[in-house]
Structures are given as C-alpha cells and as structure tokens.
Scaffold this active site. Structure first.
Site, PDB file in Angstrom:
ATOM      1  N   TYR A   1       0.825  -1.221   0.000  1.00  0.00           N
ATOM      2  CA  TYR A   1       0.000   0.000   0.000  1.00  0.00           C
ATOM      3  C   TYR A   1       0.858   1.270   0.000  1.00  0.00           C
ATOM      4  O   TYR A   1       0.345   2.356  -0.259  1.00  0.00           O
ATOM      5  CB  TYR A   1      -0.943   0.065   1.218  1.00  0.00           C
TER       6      TYR A   1
ATOM      7  N   HIS B   1       1.278 -11.570   1.721  1.00  0.00           N
ATOM      8  CA  HIS B   1       0.140 -10.858   1.115  1.00  0.00           C
ATOM      9  C   HIS B   1      -0.681 -11.722   0.148  1.00  0.00           C
ATOM     10  O   HIS B   1      -1.896 -11.557   0.017  1.00  0.00           O
ATOM     11  CB  HIS B   1       0.648  -9.605   0.392  1.00  0.00           C
TER      12      HIS B   1
HETATM   13  P1  NDP Z   1     -14.342  -2.061   2.003  1.00  0.00           P
HETATM   14  O1  NDP Z   1     -15.210  -3.223   1.705  1.00  0.00           O
HETATM   15  O2  NDP Z   1     -13.854  -1.856   3.377  1.00  0.00           O
HETATM   16  O3  NDP Z   1     -15.126  -0.776   1.488  1.00  0.00           O
HETATM   17  C1  NDP Z   1     -14.571   0.493   1.568  1.00  0.00           C
HETATM   18  C2  NDP Z   1     -15.496   1.454   0.825  1.00  0.00           C
HETATM   19  O4  NDP Z   1     -16.764   1.511   1.474  1.00  0.00           O
HETATM   20  C3  NDP Z   1     -14.960   2.840   0.786  1.00  0.00           C
HETATM   21  O5  NDP Z   1     -15.320   3.387  -0.492  1.00  0.00           O
HETATM   22  C4  NDP Z   1     -15.717   3.564   1.896  1.00  0.00           C
HETATM   23  O6  NDP Z   1     -15.866   4.927   1.543  1.00  0.00           O
HETATM   24  C5  NDP Z   1     -17.038   2.852   1.892  1.00  0.00           C
HETATM   25  N1  NDP Z   1     -17.648   2.733   3.241  1.00  0.00           N
HETATM   26  C6  NDP Z   1     -17.052   2.323   4.366  1.00  0.00           C
HETATM   27  N2  NDP Z   1     -17.934   2.258   5.375  1.00  0.00           N
HETATM   28  C7  NDP Z   1     -19.119   2.645   4.879  1.00  0.00           C
HETATM   29  C8  NDP Z   1     -20.419   2.789   5.440  1.00  0.00           C
HETATM   30  N3  NDP Z   1     -20.658   2.500   6.715  1.00  0.00           N
HETATM   31  N4  NDP Z   1     -21.415   3.223   4.628  1.00  0.00           N
HETATM   32  C9  NDP Z   1     -21.204   3.513   3.332  1.00  0.00           C
HETATM   33  N5  NDP Z   1     -19.973   3.401   2.742  1.00  0.00           N
HETATM   34  C10 NDP Z   1     -18.948   2.956   3.516  1.00  0.00           C
HETATM   35  O7  NDP Z   1     -13.130  -2.133   0.960  1.00  0.00           O
HETATM   36  P2  NDP Z   1     -11.540  -2.192   1.007  1.00  0.00           P
HETATM   37  O8  NDP Z   1     -11.153  -2.757  -0.324  1.00  0.00           O
HETATM   38  O9  NDP Z   1     -10.923  -0.943   1.420  1.00  0.00           O
HETATM   39  O10 NDP Z   1     -11.201  -3.329   2.081  1.00  0.00           O
HETATM   40  C11 NDP Z   1     -10.917  -3.062   3.414  1.00  0.00           C
HETATM   41  C12 NDP Z   1      -9.448  -3.286   3.737  1.00  0.00           C
HETATM   42  O11 NDP Z   1      -9.065  -4.629   3.491  1.00  0.00           O
HETATM   43  C13 NDP Z   1      -8.486  -2.482   2.857  1.00  0.00           C
HETATM   44  O12 NDP Z   1      -8.490  -1.118   3.168  1.00  0.00           O
HETATM   45  C14 NDP Z   1      -7.195  -3.202   3.160  1.00  0.00           C
HETATM   46  O13 NDP Z   1      -6.674  -2.807   4.407  1.00  0.00           O
HETATM   47  C15 NDP Z   1      -7.662  -4.653   3.196  1.00  0.00           C
HETATM   48  N6  NDP Z   1      -7.484  -5.327   1.903  1.00  0.00           N
HETATM   49  C16 NDP Z   1      -6.625  -6.417   1.863  1.00  0.00           C
HETATM   50  C17 NDP Z   1      -6.402  -7.096   0.681  1.00  0.00           C
HETATM   51  C18 NDP Z   1      -5.477  -8.240   0.663  1.00  0.00           C
HETATM   52  O14 NDP Z   1      -5.102  -8.688  -0.449  1.00  0.00           O
HETATM   53  N7  NDP Z   1      -5.066  -8.774   1.786  1.00  0.00           N
HETATM   54  C19 NDP Z   1      -7.066  -6.700  -0.587  1.00  0.00           C
HETATM   55  C20 NDP Z   1      -7.974  -5.575  -0.429  1.00  0.00           C
HETATM   56  C21 NDP Z   1      -8.165  -4.948   0.768  1.00  0.00           C
HETATM   57  P3  NDP Z   1     -15.402   6.147   2.515  1.00  0.00           P
HETATM   58  O15 NDP Z   1     -13.947   5.947   2.823  1.00  0.00           O
HETATM   59  O16 NDP Z   1     -15.696   7.331   1.685  1.00  0.00           O
HETATM   60  O17 NDP Z   1     -16.277   6.027   3.737  1.00  0.00           O
END
Ligand code: NDP
Length: 269
Positions: A48, A106
């Site tokens: 990241y 990862h």
């Molecule tokens: P999420 O499923 O956590 O969704 C995040 C999105 O949802 C953002 O656009 C956020 O917008 C929005 N959101 C969050 N909470 C709410 C809510 N209560 N209501 C409405 N919208 C909401 O997606 P991620 O892909 O970010 O996954 C989470 C984490 O998992 C990543 O940040 C990372 O740390 C990890 N990850 C790990 C991976 C791996 O390969 N190990 C791959 C992908 C992710 P806003 O910020 O505007 O609120």
C-alpha cells in the site's frame, strides 16, 4: 471493542480499519481518528506504500502501544527467505514500532514457504506476535500447511455478502486458522449500501446495510477490516455489537452469495 483469540493465545480485535487506499495526510489523520473513536486494529501492507503514514497516525493518537494491534503484509518483492527477513525489519522501521502484532504473506507465492520461514523466526524472536497468510484458497492453504512449522493464525481473504466463503472458513477452522475478511463491504460494489435485503433486516435492529453486512461476518466468527475515512462511517462500522442476527436473517443473507470474486486480480493465484 470485541476480541477473538488466535491459535497462539494472542487476542485480536474483531473489527479493524483497513487502509489500502489511504495516502499522505489523509492516512495519518484517519488512523489517528479511528484510534480515538475506539479502533484497536490497523491493517496496512508494504504494497500500500503507507506504512510510514500509518506509523505517524499511531504516534499522533498517543495510544499506549500495548492497546493496539497492527497488521502488515510483505509481498512478492520479498520473494526469498533473505529478502523476507529484511522486509520485516523495513516494516518495523516504517511503522516506528518495536514489534508487529500480525505479519502476513500478502498473496500465495511459489516462494511462500521460504518467506514464511523468515516470519516464523521473527515470531520466535518476538519481533512479531502472530503470523499468517492472505488470499490463500483451499488448495494453496492445504499445500502450505504441509510445509510450515507454525500454522498460520490468520488467512485474510476477500469475503462479503456476495462472496461468503463458508467452505474455506470450515477448512481453516479445522486447522486452527481464523478467517479475516478484506473488502467486507465489497467496496460498495453492486450498490450493497442500498441492498434491499440488508435494508429490510437493518430496519428491525435500527442498523444500516453496512452494519448488517459486517455483523453477518463477525457473527460467523470472521474478523473484518472495513475502510472508511469518514468519521460517521468509522463510528458506524464498529457499532455492530449490540444486536444479534437471527438464524432466519443469516439464512436470508446466505441467498445473496454469488460465490465468486468481485476482483479479477485475485483469479491469477
Ligand atoms: P471495504 O469493503 O472496506 O469498502 C470500503 C469502501 O466503502 C470505501 O469506499 C468507503 O468509503 C465505503 N464505506 C465504508 N464504510 C461505509 C459505510 N458504513 N457506509 C457507506 N460506505 C462505507 O473495501 P476495502 O477494499 O478498502 O477493504 C478493506 C481493507 O481490506 C483495505 O483497506 C485493506 O486494508 C484490506 N485489503 C486487503 C487485501 C489483501 O489482499 N489482503 C485486498 C484488499 C483490501 P469512505 O472511505 O468514503 O467512507
């Protein structure tokens, strides 16, 4: 915050904040804010490019280190035992920490077992409190555990209402590995925040669709790391412990499972 116990006795918060696309000042501020709001687990990764900012956010929050659980991940650029060993020290330096709570590979790599050997050693030295893997499907996992001497504490995988992973969870549980869901809100894809099933169930408990989606995972014993940079949503996403979905709710949400990834990059493993 509610905790779960890993296979080595370490306690891990069931909900943490994901930081995948948080950068620069926004990352520092969001991490610090999340900690103030009650988050105790921060999920980052070398891939990241924000470990330094995560570390600064932690410092800014002034939290007692022992109260916090920090996860990071090393990836394919460290695809040997020696490189993985160095990568662990790089993460410690970036994060300005003297230990990491959870360090993951990862993705599945052919060189995964030798990279993991470096994790096992660092674990024994106390540099890491728990070790694990990420994005390992059933086949990769079964092969991997034949080669490692410490069973991974965690397998962090894509899991959400559209990709529920019941079978993988069962296999992991049989061996003592806990599932942690990345993109537990499916990144909002498919209009999940307006999903009529989640809206309907949410009305019964006065909870949002996001809270129902997260509760569904947590109630199955799956840890979650939703990302948000908005204070109100950060609060919403940890406010999921004062209600319980019924068996009928769970069965209804099960119908939403499409049993396939939303992210084509994961298909290359
Ligand atoms: P999420 O499923 O956590 O969704 C995040 C999105 O949802 C953002 O656009 C956020 O917008 C929005 N959101 C969050 N909470 C709410 C809510 N209560 N209501 C409405 N919208 C909401 O997606 P991620 O892909 O970010 O996954 C989470 C984490 O998992 C990543 O940040 C990372 O740390 C990890 N990850 C790990 C991976 C791996 O390969 N190990 C791959 C992908 C992710 P806003 O910020 O505007 O609120």
């Amino acid at each position: 915050m509610k905790y779960t116990q890993l296979n080595n006795g370490v306690l891990m918060p069931l909900v943490g904040i994901g930081t995948w696309n948080l950068r620069n000042e926004e990352c520092i501020e969001t991490v610090s804010k999340a900690i103030q709001l009650g988050y105790r687990l921060i999920d980052t990764a070398q891939m990241y490019g924000n470990e330094k900012e995560v570390g600064l956010g932690i410092l800014k929050s002034r939290i007692d280190r022992q109260e916090l659980f920090v996860t990071t991940k090393i990836y394919r650029i460290s695809n040997s035992y020696e490189k993985a060993k160095k990568a662990i020290d790089i993460s410690l330096k970036n994060l300005q920490l003297d230990y990491i709570d959870l360090l993951l590979l990862h993705e599945p790599y052919v060189q995964g077992p030798q990279m993991y050997k470096a994790l096992e050693e660092a674990y024994k030295e106390g540099k890491i409190k728990a070790i694990g893997i990420s994005n390992y499907d059933e086949k990769w996992y079964q092969n991997f555990i034949k080669e490692c001497s410490i069973i991974p504490a965690i397998n962090q995988v894509e899991a959400h209402i559209n990709f529920q992973k019941w079978e993988l969870q069962e296999i992991l549980e049989q061996h003592g590995t806990l599932m942690q869901a990345w993109s537990p809100l499916a990144q909002g894809i498919g209009n999940i925040f307006k999903n009529s099933t989640l809206v309907f169930i949410g009305k019964k408990y006065n909870k949002s669709p996001a809270q129902i989606a997260l509760r569904f995972l947590v109630q199955r014993g799956i840890a979650v790391i939703p990302k948000s940079s908005k204070e109100s949503r950060l609060m919403e996403n940890i406010d999921i412990f004062d209600f319980k979905l019924t068996h009928e709710d769970i069965e209804t949400i099960k119908q939403l499972d499409k049993n396939r990834t939303l992210f084509s990059w994961t298909e290359s493993f």
